[in-house]
Design an enzyme around this catalytic site. Structure first.
Site, mmCIF file in Angstrom:
data_model
loop_
_atom_site.group_PDB
_atom_site.id
_atom_site.type_symbol
_atom_site.label_atom_id
_atom_site.label_comp_id
_atom_site.label_asym_id
_atom_site.label_seq_id
_atom_site.Cartn_x
_atom_site.Cartn_y
_atom_site.Cartn_z
ATOM 1 N N PHE A 118 -11.155 -7.047 14.571
ATOM 2 C CA PHE A 118 -10.112 -7.553 13.676
ATOM 3 C C PHE A 118 -9.707 -6.486 12.648
ATOM 4 C CE2 PHE A 118 -8.955 -9.883 9.709
ATOM 5 C CZ PHE A 118 -7.722 -10.352 10.161
ATOM 6 N N GLN A 119 -8.439 -6.226 12.559
ATOM 7 C CA GLN A 119 -7.855 -5.237 11.634
ATOM 8 C C GLN A 119 -8.443 -3.840 11.816
ATOM 9 O OE1 GLN A 119 -7.857 -7.028 7.649
ATOM 10 N NE2 GLN A 119 -5.806 -7.832 8.093
ATOM 11 N N GLU A 146 0.806 -1.227 0.000
ATOM 12 C CA GLU A 146 0.000 0.000 0.000
ATOM 13 C C GLU A 146 0.836 1.272 0.000
ATOM 14 O OE1 GLU A 146 -0.485 -2.614 1.924
ATOM 15 O OE2 GLU A 146 -2.576 -3.278 1.748
ATOM 16 N N LYS A 174 -17.413 -0.487 7.101
ATOM 17 C CA LYS A 174 -17.934 -1.509 6.183
ATOM 18 C C LYS A 174 -19.457 -1.442 6.068
ATOM 19 C CE LYS A 174 -17.091 -6.287 4.849
ATOM 20 N NZ LYS A 174 -16.374 -7.530 5.156
ATOM 21 N N MET A 181 24.325 8.650 0.314
ATOM 22 C CA MET A 181 24.238 9.966 0.940
ATOM 23 C C MET A 181 24.607 9.883 2.419
ATOM 24 S SD MET A 181 23.870 13.089 0.490
ATOM 25 C CE MET A 181 22.915 13.741 -0.882
HETATM 26 C C1 LIG Z 1 18.667 14.567 0.113
HETATM 27 C C2 LIG Z 1 17.949 15.875 -0.105
HETATM 28 C C3 LIG Z 1 18.671 17.022 -0.357
HETATM 29 C C4 LIG Z 1 18.028 18.221 -0.641
HETATM 30 N N1 LIG Z 1 18.776 19.312 -0.987
HETATM 31 C C5 LIG Z 1 18.144 20.420 -1.457
HETATM 32 C C6 LIG Z 1 18.885 21.523 -1.999
HETATM 33 O O1 LIG Z 1 20.113 21.507 -2.070
HETATM 34 N N2 LIG Z 1 18.191 22.584 -2.462
HETATM 35 C C7 LIG Z 1 16.808 22.629 -2.437
HETATM 36 O O2 LIG Z 1 16.225 23.587 -2.919
HETATM 37 N N3 LIG Z 1 16.115 21.627 -1.890
HETATM 38 C C8 LIG Z 1 16.739 20.523 -1.423
HETATM 39 N N4 LIG Z 1 15.980 19.476 -0.936
HETATM 40 C C9 LIG Z 1 14.511 19.612 -0.907
HETATM 41 C C10 LIG Z 1 14.047 20.400 0.310
HETATM 42 O O3 LIG Z 1 14.070 19.546 1.432
HETATM 43 C C11 LIG Z 1 12.620 20.956 0.090
HETATM 44 O O4 LIG Z 1 11.755 19.884 -0.230
HETATM 45 C C12 LIG Z 1 12.532 21.962 -1.040
HETATM 46 O O5 LIG Z 1 13.533 22.936 -0.908
HETATM 47 C C13 LIG Z 1 11.164 22.624 -1.012
HETATM 48 O O6 LIG Z 1 10.989 23.399 -2.150
HETATM 49 P P1 LIG Z 1 9.776 24.423 -2.244
HETATM 50 O O7 LIG Z 1 9.774 25.305 -1.057
HETATM 51 O O8 LIG Z 1 9.861 25.041 -3.592
HETATM 52 O O9 LIG Z 1 8.504 23.445 -2.316
HETATM 53 P P2 LIG Z 1 7.389 23.057 -1.218
HETATM 54 O O10 LIG Z 1 8.002 22.534 0.002
HETATM 55 O O11 LIG Z 1 6.432 22.178 -1.948
HETATM 56 O O12 LIG Z 1 6.699 24.430 -0.879
HETATM 57 C C14 LIG Z 1 5.935 25.070 -1.846
HETATM 58 C C15 LIG Z 1 5.362 26.333 -1.256
HETATM 59 O O13 LIG Z 1 4.545 26.933 -2.258
HETATM 60 C C16 LIG Z 1 3.283 27.279 -1.674
HETATM 61 N N5 LIG Z 1 2.255 27.202 -2.707
HETATM 62 C C17 LIG Z 1 1.594 26.110 -3.143
HETATM 63 N N6 LIG Z 1 0.681 26.459 -4.071
HETATM 64 C C18 LIG Z 1 0.769 27.796 -4.212
HETATM 65 C C19 LIG Z 1 0.069 28.735 -5.016
HETATM 66 N N7 LIG Z 1 -0.911 28.370 -5.848
HETATM 67 N N8 LIG Z 1 0.401 30.051 -4.920
HETATM 68 C C20 LIG Z 1 1.395 30.450 -4.061
HETATM 69 N N9 LIG Z 1 2.069 29.601 -3.266
HETATM 70 C C21 LIG Z 1 1.771 28.279 -3.349
HETATM 71 C C22 LIG Z 1 3.056 26.259 -0.574
HETATM 72 O O14 LIG Z 1 2.165 26.751 0.396
HETATM 73 C C23 LIG Z 1 4.486 26.052 -0.036
HETATM 74 O O15 LIG Z 1 4.790 26.967 0.978
HETATM 75 C C24 LIG Z 1 16.612 18.278 -0.610
HETATM 76 C C25 LIG Z 1 15.884 17.135 -0.301
HETATM 77 C C26 LIG Z 1 16.529 15.935 -0.072
HETATM 78 C C27 LIG Z 1 15.721 14.717 0.213
HETATM 79 C C1 LIG Z 2 12.754 5.621 4.158
HETATM 80 C C2 LIG Z 2 14.061 6.290 4.425
HETATM 81 N N1 LIG Z 2 14.948 5.761 5.287
HETATM 82 C C3 LIG Z 2 16.133 6.364 5.504
HETATM 83 C C4 LIG Z 2 16.467 7.520 4.863
HETATM 84 C C5 LIG Z 2 17.810 8.218 5.133
HETATM 85 N N2 LIG Z 2 18.608 8.236 3.880
HETATM 86 C C6 LIG Z 2 18.681 9.332 3.090
HETATM 87 S S1 LIG Z 2 19.605 9.081 1.724
HETATM 88 C C7 LIG Z 2 19.976 7.507 2.188
HETATM 89 C C8 LIG Z 2 20.862 6.631 1.347
HETATM 90 C C9 LIG Z 2 20.248 6.276 0.036
HETATM 91 O O1 LIG Z 2 21.013 5.245 -0.546
HETATM 92 P P1 LIG Z 2 20.765 4.818 -2.034
HETATM 93 O O2 LIG Z 2 19.325 4.552 -2.266
HETATM 94 O O3 LIG Z 2 21.692 3.724 -2.399
HETATM 95 O O4 LIG Z 2 21.116 6.159 -2.832
HETATM 96 P P2 LIG Z 2 22.539 6.903 -2.954
HETATM 97 O O5 LIG Z 2 22.598 7.942 -1.888
HETATM 98 O O6 LIG Z 2 23.596 5.872 -2.804
HETATM 99 O O7 LIG Z 2 22.501 7.506 -4.317
HETATM 100 C C10 LIG Z 2 19.366 7.204 3.420
HETATM 101 C C11 LIG Z 2 19.503 5.899 4.116
HETATM 102 C C12 LIG Z 2 15.493 8.061 3.996
HETATM 103 N N3 LIG Z 2 15.696 9.212 3.354
HETATM 104 N N4 LIG Z 2 14.332 7.407 3.763
#
Ligand SMILES: Cc1cc2nc3c(=O)[nH]c(=O)nc-3n(C[C@H](O)[C@H](O)[C@H](O)COP(=O)(O)OP(=O)(O)OC[C@H]3O[C@@H](n4cnc5c(N)ncnc54)[C@H](O)[C@@H]3O)c2cc1C
Ligand SMILES: Cc1ncc(C[n+]2csc(CCOP(=O)(O)OP(=O)(O)O)c2C)c(N)n1
Ligand SMILES: [Mg+2]
Length: 588
Positions: free
Chosen positions: A128-129, A66, A178, A490
């Site tokens: 159940f569930q 799911e 249900k 990472m």
């Molecule tokens: C491993 C990893 C590394 C990351 N590194 C980076 C990085 O280096 N740089 C980076 O940028 N991000 C990075 N991120 C992502 C980061 O965590 C955020 O998810 C991202 O920066 C959010 O972008 P955002 O604010 O544009 O989008 P969102 O979080 O989706 O926010 C969107 C905003 O827009 C608003 N909005 C929605 N609809 C409307 C509308 N119609 N009109 C006006 N406003 C609206 C919402 O209310 C919200 O506040 C990383 C994520 C991961 C998993």
């Molecule tokens: C469900 C979940 N568990 C743990 C993490 C923490 N986490 C972030 S990146 C990462 C490693 C990802 O490894 P892989 O899928 O091999 O990608 P790579 O970074 O090697 O490109 C982990 C464990 C996460 N983001 N999501």
């Protein structure tokens, strides 16, 4: 697989009030809301709903877990802008949805999840569930409902669709007992329509705010537009472009903003934040004005708040009042839909000369690009950057890329240049490993004519690899690129930088992914050298069915630049050494 398009009986229910069972009402309401596809997994408490499906023109994709259903609904919504729908049974079926619901919540994705629950007569008896899924999902849904009467199903579902899409989008869960599914009521689609959506009282843009914003823009010398996910959610691509072009203000993008402003546009600076390009973060730190468009100043974007863009005034255009002054104080807040706000702002803004500032940024760009590895001559090593760069070159303008979470996700953001909104599907806020494969199934279902690529790590791919069977059962042409570095890369990188290379629990044994694909009836190839990348990608693209490429990349490569957590935007860790790791932006 269930495609029931040949059954026509259902649509009549939309215009004539008719007695239907609760289960029929579920589907009839979805048909009325324009739903054509749902993703789900059956079980006892939702079985009446599944039994009624054959009467309605809705396609059901049977998932393998799911969590996959929720990610598929999410990927469907991100790729299309429509609401994605997931269905699950009570108890473990419902709890398996939770990670997917939270993923959609953190990134503001419109998803409706429908769960069955035990009969209303035994609710609260540990039947159940039975789980209290509305209680469990309260903090990760925009809203949820527990429906225990047949006549309440249609109004609850219609309201759920309205809430999921209105204002700041998000996931809504409708839990239906249900006995409510089994009962009968008059179904009247029109009468079940929710009241007109009344925007939040703060959702208005006042004249004074618009004037102040226009004045700040007029007087700024070093402005930057911060382009976020709200641009594609609002459909404000043209307005943001008009603002940038008229004022010659450069545009920095968040991860979730990528594609909302074309990568090839001369005013596009690239991604900001933790793994953003150095010149982008430097431009933000030196700016005298930031115009934030639909972005929420996530900590991955700002680094240490106390030293974030201290010289800049901030204009924050945002639909959710709760985001204003949450992380970064706004000098002018324009609360409303981005497209509508910009349409009011644009007539107040005249052209301005941005040459000097653009020149300053261009000068800082030359030596500080991240486009380093891909410029190296072929040394026999295969770097993820090569793979992503070649994927971009070969599929430019065609592909929707769905990434997982980790290093490969950041390399995708750096080396794949997105021209169109909704062409990158990625989990930003929750950063959910296991997202890519199921989300790609949703994206391909929503946009079957589009080429869809999964880019996943060896770790995250294994979290939801069971959905390979779903791809086969649905006959979907999805291409899969595994960036196989033998590590939870990472996390290994953080251990390398901040934990003295103590690689505790990050080396990763994987199955032979090509054989795994083969066991599912999916063709595949392993790729070990740079010279093979192009032909392998071409083979995958040409193959009639799904295809898996297992790219055996450098094991200990890291994503550069990087802002350590708690550091300021300009305190980036740069790639160590000089040659052969030449940094240049020539080849982009
Ligand atoms: C491993 C990893 C590394 C990351 N590194 C980076 C990085 O280096 N740089 C980076 O940028 N991000 C990075 N991120 C992502 C980061 O965590 C955020 O998810 C991202 O920066 C959010 O972008 P955002 O604010 O544009 O989008 P969102 O979080 O989706 O926010 C969107 C905003 O827009 C608003 N909005 C929605 N609809 C409307 C509308 N119609 N009109 C006006 N406003 C609206 C919402 O209310 C919200 O506040 C990383 C994520 C991961 C998993
Ligand atoms: C469900 C979940 N568990 C743990 C993490 C923490 N986490 C972030 S990146 C990462 C490693 C990802 O490894 P892989 O899928 O091999 O990608 P790579 O970074 O090697 O490109 C982990 C464990 C996460 N983001 N999501
Ligand atoms: Mg890995």
């Amino acid at each position: 697989m269930g495609s029931n398009a040949d059954n026509h009986a259902s649509n009549a229910h939309l215009t004539t009030p008719t007695p239907l069972t609760g289960s029929e009402i579920v589907w009839a309401t979805l048909v009325g809301e324009g739903v054509t596809d749902v993703f789900g997994y059956p079980g006892g408490a939702i079985l009446p709903v599944y039994d009624a499906l054959r009467k309605f023109p809705i396609h059901h994709t049977l998932v393998r877990h799911e969590q996959g259903a929720a990610h598929m609904a999410d990927g469907y919504a991100r790729a299309s802008g429509k609401v994605g729908v997931a269905v699950a049974t009570s108890g473990p079926g419902a709890t398996n949805l939770v990670t997917g619901i939270a993923t959609a919540m953190l990134d503001s994705i419109p998803v409706v999840c429908i769960t069955g629950n035990v009969s209303s007569k035994v609710l609260g008896t540990d039947a159940f569930q039975e789980v209290d899924i509305t209680g469990i999902t309260l903090p990760v849904t925009k809203h949820n409902f527990l429906v225990s009467k047949t006549e309440d199903i249609a109004p609850a579902l219609r309201l759920a669709f309205q809430i999921a899409q209105s204002g700041r989008p998000g996931p809504v869960l409708v839990d239906i007992t249900k006995d409510a599914q089994q009962g009968t009521a008059i179904f009247d689609f029109a009468a079940a329509k929710p009241k007109a959506y009344r925007p939040h009282p703060m959702l208005h843009v006042d004249e004074a705010g618009l004037e102040k914003a226009a004045e700040l823009i007029r007087n700024s010398k070093q402005p930057v537009i911060l382009a976020g996910h709200g641009i594609s959610e609002s459909g404000a691509m043209d307005q943001v472009r008009a603002l940038a072009e008229r004022t010659q203000i450069p545009v920095a993008l968040t991860l979730l903003g990528l594609g909302a402003f074309p990568a090839s546009h001369p005013l596009n600076l690239g991604m900001m934040g933790m793994h953003g390009e150095v010149w982008v973060n430097d431009a933000i730190q030196n700016a005298d004005l930031l115009i934030a468009c639909g972005m929420r100043f996530d900590d991955r974007v700002t680094g240490k708040l106390a030293s974030y863009a201290t010289k800049a005034k901030k204009i924050h255009i945002e639909i959710d009042p709760a985001e204003i002054n949450k992380n970064v104080k706004a000098d002018v807040a324009l609360v409303g839909d981005l497209r509508e706000v910009l349409e009011e702002l644009l007539p107040r803004i005249a052209g301005r000369d941005g040459t000097a500032w653009l020149k300053t940024i261009a000068a800082s760009k030359g030596e500080s690009a991240v486009h380093d590895i891909k410029n190296l001559p072929d040394s026999g090593h295969l770097y993820a950057a090569h793979v992503v760069h070649d994927l971009w070159r070969l599929t430019a303008g065609e592909a929707i890329v769905v990434t997982d979470v980790g290093q490969h996700q950041m390399w995708e953001a750096q080396y794949f240049h997105h021209e169109e909104p909704r062409s990158l599907v990625t989990s930003g806020g929750l950063g959910t490993m296991g997202f890519a494969l199921p989300a790609a199934i949703g994206a391909k279902t929503a946009r079957p004519a589009k080429e869809v690529w999964v880019i996943a790590g060896d770790g995250g791919f294994q979290m939801t690899a069971a959905e390979l069977s779903t791809i086969v059962q649905e006959g979907l042409k999805i291409n899969i690129a595994i960036i196989n570095n033998g590590y939870l890369g990472m996390v290994r990188q953080w251990q390398e930088f901040f934990y003295e290379r103590n690689y505790e629990s990050t080396p990763l044994v994987s199955p032979d992914f090509v054989k795994l694909a083969d066991a599912h009836g999916i063709a595949g190839l392993a790729v070990k050298t740079r010279s093979e990348v192009e032909s392998a990608v071409t083979a995958a693209r040409k193959a009639p069915g799904a295809f898996l490429l297992n790219f055996m990349v450098e094991k200990e490569d890291s994503v550069y630049p990087m802002i350590p957590v708690g550091s300021a935007l300009h305190e980036m860790i740069r790639r160590p050494g000089k040659n052969p790791l030449i940094e240049s932006s020539k080849d982009n």
